[in-house]
Design an enzyme around this catalytic site. Structure first.
Site, short mmCIF file in Angstrom:
data_model
loop_
_atom_site.label_atom_id
_atom_site.label_comp_id
_atom_site.label_asym_id
_atom_site.label_seq_id
_atom_site.Cartn_x
_atom_site.Cartn_y
_atom_site.Cartn_z
N TYR A 164 44.14 33.78 49.68
CA TYR A 164 43.39 35.05 49.63
C TYR A 164 43.00 35.50 51.05
O TYR A 164 43.17 36.66 51.42
CB TYR A 164 42.15 34.81 48.76
CG TYR A 164 41.21 35.97 48.61
CD1 TYR A 164 41.47 37.00 47.73
CD2 TYR A 164 40.02 36.02 49.35
CE1 TYR A 164 40.57 38.06 47.58
CE2 TYR A 164 39.13 37.06 49.20
CZ TYR A 164 39.40 38.07 48.32
OH TYR A 164 38.51 39.11 48.17
N LYS A 168 44.08 38.87 53.00
CA LYS A 168 43.05 39.84 53.40
C LYS A 168 43.08 40.09 54.89
O LYS A 168 42.85 41.21 55.37
CB LYS A 168 41.67 39.34 52.97
CG LYS A 168 41.44 39.37 51.47
CD LYS A 168 41.83 40.70 50.88
CE LYS A 168 41.02 41.13 49.69
NZ LYS A 168 41.52 42.41 49.13
P1 NAI Z 1 37.55 42.97 40.15
O1 NAI Z 1 38.26 41.79 39.62
O2 NAI Z 1 36.32 43.45 39.45
O3 NAI Z 1 38.54 44.22 40.27
C1 NAI Z 1 39.85 44.10 40.71
C2 NAI Z 1 40.72 44.99 39.85
O4 NAI Z 1 42.07 44.93 40.34
C3 NAI Z 1 40.77 44.58 38.38
O5 NAI Z 1 40.40 45.65 37.55
C4 NAI Z 1 42.22 44.15 38.17
O6 NAI Z 1 42.69 44.44 36.86
C5 NAI Z 1 42.93 44.98 39.23
N1 NAI Z 1 44.24 44.39 39.56
C6 NAI Z 1 44.50 43.10 39.81
N2 NAI Z 1 45.81 42.93 40.08
C7 NAI Z 1 46.38 44.16 40.01
C8 NAI Z 1 47.70 44.63 40.20
N3 NAI Z 1 48.70 43.80 40.52
N4 NAI Z 1 47.93 45.96 40.07
C9 NAI Z 1 46.92 46.81 39.75
N5 NAI Z 1 45.65 46.41 39.53
C10 NAI Z 1 45.38 45.10 39.66
O7 NAI Z 1 37.22 42.62 41.67
P2 NAI Z 1 36.32 43.37 42.79
O8 NAI Z 1 35.29 42.42 43.22
O9 NAI Z 1 35.94 44.72 42.35
O10 NAI Z 1 37.36 43.45 43.99
C11 NAI Z 1 37.94 44.65 44.48
C12 NAI Z 1 38.57 44.34 45.82
O11 NAI Z 1 37.58 43.99 46.77
C13 NAI Z 1 39.56 43.18 45.79
O12 NAI Z 1 40.64 43.45 46.63
C14 NAI Z 1 38.75 42.03 46.32
O13 NAI Z 1 39.56 41.03 46.90
C15 NAI Z 1 37.90 42.75 47.36
N6 NAI Z 1 36.71 42.02 47.72
C16 NAI Z 1 35.64 41.91 46.84
C17 NAI Z 1 34.51 41.24 47.23
C18 NAI Z 1 33.30 41.20 46.38
O14 NAI Z 1 32.23 40.79 46.90
N7 NAI Z 1 33.37 41.58 45.12
C19 NAI Z 1 34.43 40.53 48.52
C20 NAI Z 1 35.56 40.75 49.39
C21 NAI Z 1 36.65 41.46 48.97
#
Ligand code: NAI
Length: 287
Positions: A164, A168
């Site tokens: 990851y 990133k």
């Molecule tokens: P989340 O799991 O709530 O949302 C991620 C969404 O991406 C999900 O709805 C999932 O269905 C969708 N997804 C996954 N694979 C996919 C694909 N191949 N094609 C289309 N959609 C796909 O996670 P969150 O926390 O909202 O994360 C959003 C972004 O922020 C991610 O890239 C995550 O790595 C990044 N991030 C989040 C952090 C946090 O504190 N929540 C910290 C650092 C980065």
């Protein structure tokens, strides 16, 4: 919200967590939003079109404009279909928020090639594919906004997140070059490392800590970077819990050797090489 009205914006992974907040805020500001989401589990397994549909419904009920897309960001075909959805529904694409993501955390000695591939394919290749499909349209119209979701795990490292974190960090590398290549075409590319309570972080902190980290706090930062107001490119910010910080690479003053040094001479000067006291922002010496 200033500067996104009538812009067509693709938000990947917009069915949950942060992406959903980005989509809702951008739509409230008058943007036409493609709500992309495969609807899988946190580890990337499965799919469910209802996940994107629910957010589209929420936006429409509030008087905004949105269309759903269920394709994966991880393939060229999926990315092409995502951008095609924007063109078909709204006749243009002005920006992409590369937000979709999954987790397959493992200590490095247990991490296998499949878990490496899966995670880098969604985050890093996904960021490439969707941006690449939008890019000709952004260039042609002389306007574009790209935001990638990076992470402090990529910027600083985190136990169990080699796959990851590498993906990133790779997205920051992508943005660094997109900022250079996009400059002549009115295209800005920036990175946000969010910190928010979502299903991705539900088991890494206590409920009290998570309560201070609503995803809605991050959304205005992404909204600004997607707007006409923004003029930054190649900027990385960490945003969460109401705090927003810039992150930048600095380079030490270093040490100049007049002749090819020996290993011993490197060792003897190591503390001067690594002393950050007089450091300045790093620039590419061959760029
Ligand atoms: P989340 O799991 O709530 O949302 C991620 C969404 O991406 C999900 O709805 C999932 O269905 C969708 N997804 C996954 N694979 C996919 C694909 N191949 N094609 C289309 N959609 C796909 O996670 P969150 O926390 O909202 O994360 C959003 C972004 O922020 C991610 O890239 C995550 O790595 C990044 N991030 C989040 C952090 C946090 O504190 N929540 C910290 C650092 C980065």
């Amino acid at each position: 919200m200033a500067g996104v009205e009538d812009r067509v914006v693709v938000v990947t992974g917009a069915g949950n967590g942060l992406g959903r907040e980005y989509a809702l805020l951008l739509a409230r500001g008058g943007a036409k939003v493609v709500v992309n989401d495969l609807g899988g589990a946190r580890d990337g397994s499965g799919s469910d079109s209802a996940v994107a549909d629910i957010v589209v419904e929420e936006i429409r009920e509030a008087g905004g404009q949105a269309v759903a897309n269920y394709d994966t960001v991880a393939t060229e075909e999926g990315a092409a279909a995502i951008i095609e959805t924007a063109l078909t529904a709204f006749g243009a694409v002005h920006g992409v928020v590369n937000n979709a993501g999954i987790l397959r955390d493992k200590a490095f000695h247990k991490l296998d090639a499949a878990e490496w591939d899966l995670v880098t394919r969604v985050h890093l290749a996904g960021g490439f594919h969707v941006t690449r499909q939008a890019w000709p349209h952004l260039r042609e119209q002389g306007f574009g906004r790209i935001v990638v979701a990076t992470s402090t795990s990529g910027l600083y490292g985190n136990f169990g997140q080699a796959n990851y974190g590498a993906a990133k960090s790779g997205l920051v590398g992508l943005v660094n070059t997109l900022a250079i290549e996009g400059a002549r075409h009115g295209i800005l590319a920036n990175a946000v490392a969010p910190i928010a309570a979502t299903r991705m972080t539900q088991d890494v902190a206590t409920a009290e800590v998570l309560a201070e980290l609503p995803a809605a706090h991050v959304a205005p930062v992404v909204g600004y970077l997607m707007s006409e107001e923004c003029s930054d490119s190649g900027t990385v910010v960490v945003a969460g819990g109401g705090q927003v910080h810039r992150v930048q690479y600095f380079q030490s003053k270093g040490f100049s050797f007049t002749e090819t040094p020996s290993i011993d001479e490197i060792a003897a000067n190591w503390s001067r090489i690594t002393d950050m006291d007089a450091a300045v922002p790093g620039v590419n010496p061959v760029g």
